[in-house]
Write a protein that holds these residues in place. Structure first.
Motif, PDB file in Angstrom:
ATOM      1  N   ASP A  71      40.539  35.075  43.193  1.00  0.00           N
ATOM      2  CA  ASP A  71      41.409  36.212  43.464  1.00  0.00           C
ATOM      3  C   ASP A  71      40.660  37.267  44.269  1.00  0.00           C
ATOM      4  O   ASP A  71      41.196  37.831  45.230  1.00  0.00           O
ATOM      5  CB  ASP A  71      41.905  36.800  42.134  1.00  0.00           C
ATOM      6  CG  ASP A  71      43.341  37.251  42.184  1.00  0.00           C
ATOM      7  OD1 ASP A  71      44.044  36.919  43.152  1.00  0.00           O
ATOM      8  OD2 ASP A  71      43.752  37.945  41.243  1.00  0.00           O
ATOM      9  N   ASP A 128      41.404  38.719  48.007  1.00  0.00           N
ATOM     10  CA  ASP A 128      41.508  40.140  48.329  1.00  0.00           C
ATOM     11  C   ASP A 128      40.606  40.491  49.507  1.00  0.00           C
ATOM     12  O   ASP A 128      41.008  41.228  50.411  1.00  0.00           O
ATOM     13  CB  ASP A 128      41.132  41.006  47.124  1.00  0.00           C
ATOM     14  CG  ASP A 128      42.175  40.969  46.021  1.00  0.00           C
ATOM     15  OD1 ASP A 128      43.325  40.544  46.274  1.00  0.00           O
ATOM     16  OD2 ASP A 128      41.837  41.366  44.880  1.00  0.00           O
ATOM     17  N   HIS A 134      44.895  33.443  46.357  1.00  0.00           N
ATOM     18  CA  HIS A 134      45.546  34.131  45.243  1.00  0.00           C
ATOM     19  C   HIS A 134      46.289  33.134  44.346  1.00  0.00           C
ATOM     20  O   HIS A 134      46.257  33.268  43.121  1.00  0.00           O
ATOM     21  CB  HIS A 134      46.512  35.202  45.759  1.00  0.00           C
ATOM     22  CG  HIS A 134      45.826  36.375  46.389  1.00  0.00           C
ATOM     23  ND1 HIS A 134      45.109  37.292  45.672  1.00  0.00           N
ATOM     24  CD2 HIS A 134      45.746  36.750  47.683  1.00  0.00           C
ATOM     25  CE1 HIS A 134      44.615  38.194  46.488  1.00  0.00           C
ATOM     26  NE2 HIS A 134      44.982  37.890  47.728  1.00  0.00           N
TER      27      HIS A 134
END
Length: 56
Positions: free
Chosen positions: A45, A49, A5
């Motif tokens: 990202d 996740d 992230h």
């Protein structure tokens, strides 16, 4: 994973900055490189996740 992230956010931010600089300088190559870097950040990202979901 937090590191994905963080990397993603950094690449998205750097990509947007490159795009803005490319716009200001009317430099299409810089704009394209900025867009590519931003997309790389979005991908990182998404990987973060996915890793987060697997860890839960």
């Amino acid at each position: 994973m937090e590191s994905e992230h963080i990397k993603g956010a950094a690449n998205k931010l750097a990509g947007k900055a490159k795009q803005a600089a490319g716009d200001a300088l009317d430099n299409k190559e810089m704009q394209a490189k900025g867009k590519a870097q931003e997309l790389k950040g979005k991908a990182q990202d998404a990987i973060g996740d996915a890793k987060d979901r697997l860890e839960d």
